[in-house]
Design a protein around this motif. Sequence first.
Motif, mmCIF file in Angstrom:
data_model
loop_
_atom_site.group_PDB
_atom_site.id
_atom_site.type_symbol
_atom_site.label_atom_id
_atom_site.label_comp_id
_atom_site.label_asym_id
_atom_site.label_seq_id
_atom_site.Cartn_x
_atom_site.Cartn_y
_atom_site.Cartn_z
ATOM 1 N N VAL A 48 0.840 -1.191 0.000
ATOM 2 C CA VAL A 48 0.000 0.000 0.000
ATOM 3 C C VAL A 48 0.880 1.248 0.000
ATOM 4 O O VAL A 48 1.824 1.360 0.789
ATOM 5 C CB VAL A 48 -0.944 0.006 1.226
ATOM 6 N N GLU A 49 0.564 2.185 -0.877
ATOM 7 C CA GLU A 49 1.348 3.408 -1.007
ATOM 8 C C GLU A 49 0.620 4.648 -0.498
ATOM 9 O O GLU A 49 1.258 5.621 -0.089
ATOM 10 C CB GLU A 49 1.730 3.619 -2.475
ATOM 11 N N PHE A 50 -0.718 4.623 -0.549
ATOM 12 C CA PHE A 50 -1.504 5.787 -0.151
ATOM 13 C C PHE A 50 -2.715 5.330 0.669
ATOM 14 O O PHE A 50 -3.232 4.233 0.470
ATOM 15 C CB PHE A 50 -1.999 6.571 -1.377
ATOM 16 N N VAL A 51 -3.182 6.219 1.545
ATOM 17 C CA VAL A 51 -4.362 5.928 2.363
ATOM 18 C C VAL A 51 -5.308 7.120 2.321
ATOM 19 O O VAL A 51 -4.888 8.272 2.519
ATOM 20 C CB VAL A 51 -3.981 5.628 3.829
ATOM 21 N N TYR A 52 -6.588 6.844 2.045
ATOM 22 C CA TYR A 52 -7.633 7.855 2.156
ATOM 23 C C TYR A 52 -8.121 7.899 3.605
ATOM 24 O O TYR A 52 -8.512 6.867 4.170
ATOM 25 C CB TYR A 52 -8.831 7.512 1.270
ATOM 26 N N PHE A 53 -8.133 9.103 4.192
ATOM 27 C CA PHE A 53 -8.734 9.320 5.506
ATOM 28 C C PHE A 53 -10.128 9.891 5.248
ATOM 29 O O PHE A 53 -10.268 11.053 4.875
ATOM 30 C CB PHE A 53 -7.876 10.271 6.340
ATOM 31 N N GLN A 54 -11.165 9.066 5.434
ATOM 32 C CA GLN A 54 -12.516 9.406 4.998
ATOM 33 C C GLN A 54 -13.406 9.890 6.139
ATOM 34 O O GLN A 54 -13.433 9.288 7.214
ATOM 35 C CB GLN A 54 -13.194 8.172 4.381
ATOM 36 N N ALA A 55 -14.151 10.952 5.876
ATOM 37 C CA ALA A 55 -15.234 11.403 6.750
ATOM 38 C C ALA A 55 -16.499 11.511 5.905
ATOM 39 O O ALA A 55 -16.444 11.444 4.674
ATOM 40 C CB ALA A 55 -14.889 12.750 7.383
ATOM 41 N N VAL A 56 -17.641 11.660 6.565
ATOM 42 C CA VAL A 56 -18.922 11.697 5.859
ATOM 43 C C VAL A 56 -19.647 12.981 6.219
ATOM 44 O O VAL A 56 -19.775 13.338 7.392
ATOM 45 C CB VAL A 56 -19.789 10.475 6.217
ATOM 46 N N THR A 57 -20.137 13.695 5.196
ATOM 47 C CA THR A 57 -20.812 14.968 5.413
ATOM 48 C C THR A 57 -22.285 14.742 5.773
ATOM 49 O O THR A 57 -22.783 13.618 5.766
ATOM 50 C CB THR A 57 -20.727 15.861 4.163
ATOM 51 N N ILE A 58 -22.995 15.839 6.022
ATOM 52 C CA ILE A 58 -24.399 15.722 6.417
ATOM 53 C C ILE A 58 -25.263 15.178 5.292
ATOM 54 O O ILE A 58 -26.361 14.672 5.535
ATOM 55 C CB ILE A 58 -24.972 17.070 6.916
ATOM 56 N N THR A 59 -24.804 15.250 4.042
ATOM 57 C CA THR A 59 -25.579 14.706 2.919
ATOM 58 C C THR A 59 -25.129 13.303 2.527
ATOM 59 O O THR A 59 -25.664 12.735 1.575
ATOM 60 C CB THR A 59 -25.465 15.612 1.676
ATOM 61 N N GLY A 60 -24.140 12.742 3.235
ATOM 62 C CA GLY A 60 -23.651 11.414 2.900
ATOM 63 C C GLY A 60 -22.485 11.416 1.932
ATOM 64 O O GLY A 60 -22.006 10.355 1.527
ATOM 65 N N ARG A 61 -22.003 12.588 1.531
ATOM 66 C CA ARG A 61 -20.828 12.670 0.665
ATOM 67 C C ARG A 61 -19.587 12.251 1.466
ATOM 68 O O ARG A 61 -19.466 12.553 2.657
ATOM 69 C CB ARG A 61 -20.656 14.097 0.142
#
Length: 461
Positions: free
Chosen positions: A31-44
């Motif tokens: 693995v070379e990259f990692v997405y740090f994900q959050a979720v907005t109020i609309t689900g984006r």
Amino acid sequence: MTTTPLDAHRQGNAQSPDLAAALSTITDRGVEFVYFQAVTITGRVVGKVAPAKHFERLAVKGVQQHQTAVANLQGTREGVLLAGGVHAPEYTAIPDLETFAVLPWDSSFARVFCRLYEPDHLTDAPGAEFACDSRGLLRRLHEGFTERTGLELRTGCEPEMTWQGEGLEAQFRPGSSPAYHIEHLERNRPIVKKVVEYAQALGLDMVEGDYEDEFQVELNFMYDHADLTADRLTTYRQICKQVARELGIHASFMPKPATGMMGNGCHHNFSLWRDGVNVLADPGRTELHLTDVGRHALGGLLAHSAGAMLINGSTVNSYKRYWDAGQFAPSRINWGLDNKTCTVRLSAVGRLEYKLPDAAVNPYLSHAAILAACEDGMKNATDPGPPTQGSSYDAPQDERFPALPLTLGEAIGAFRADEVLNQAFGPVLSELLVDFHADEWARFCGYVTDWERDMYWNDTP
């Protein structure tokens, strides 16, 4: 010195065996990259990407984003950024390490879901849970619900969606429907195969699916703890967008893609469990029925369904689906025994199907609303009344419950009036939801549509 929620999450990550497991996976899989994900109020899904060599540090420290990202950096018609404006601080996103997973379409990338906190440099509530983090809200509400009731919410979602591209047009006899037609599943075989392959690689237990209507495919995964189901629905959506990119076609979760087409729902099937037992059903009974706990939870859900429409039908487009009577979308707040026209259907022993959520729903907020509504119903022994017989579309409105809002504007008013949901979501998030959707409604009301030009361009004299 007081330990803040941010401190506790950081300390937990530093000592977690999940961190060692993630670092091992990064090495073993390249693995070379990692997405740090959050979720907005609309689900984006929003976040940052970082080189994997920095994962160990960022897994504890977290990453920063401007707080207005939680409202999609949406500006109002007056040009004001929602969720705090340009001068708002950043939030700190800390990974939930158990959600770390390598992306099956490119193993050089991984992703991890994060919860959000106020930065620790603030003088007011440093390191507190960020009030507008819908994913964190669901976890907190579910933990509190379990502490107070001893119950766990388990859910499964039915994510209907639209796939469009060359060769995907349906061919069927006029007056009939292509629903359930294996020939049309065959036309969509490349989609089904690749979505299921990627979903299984990311931990979704895919169970069944079918062709629902022209361009509409539904692929389901096994039910589970509500927090896991919400994460999996978000993951499923990301998978579908990736598959569409690979196949050169379009994938959409728009609730009502076009006039005359079936709407895209996301029915939530749920049950309540205590010590491994589903408390909605009596042991040994095979006929459709609900225990008192189940009836009261259902009563609460019906009582707050009008207020929850701002969550379940969160866009202007959402309400086109509810206006199409006869297409299995509810238009009354009621329930029935295996009655597909109702808001809530007792679809099997111990399982309730909530049909208001649509394909664009934020699953963290929809599950949070279910928890708050059901707990209020159990607390007040709310009676759902008798099940609806026959078609809901011909039934009178049940006066014990508010009418179902049929526009986003009506839904805003119903949410404002629902004290239980406002209290569960908290004042900051509740206000942001109203402000965000009120601005969207105002934009729509001021927009001239094709329908209006067709109706009025040559109408006078």
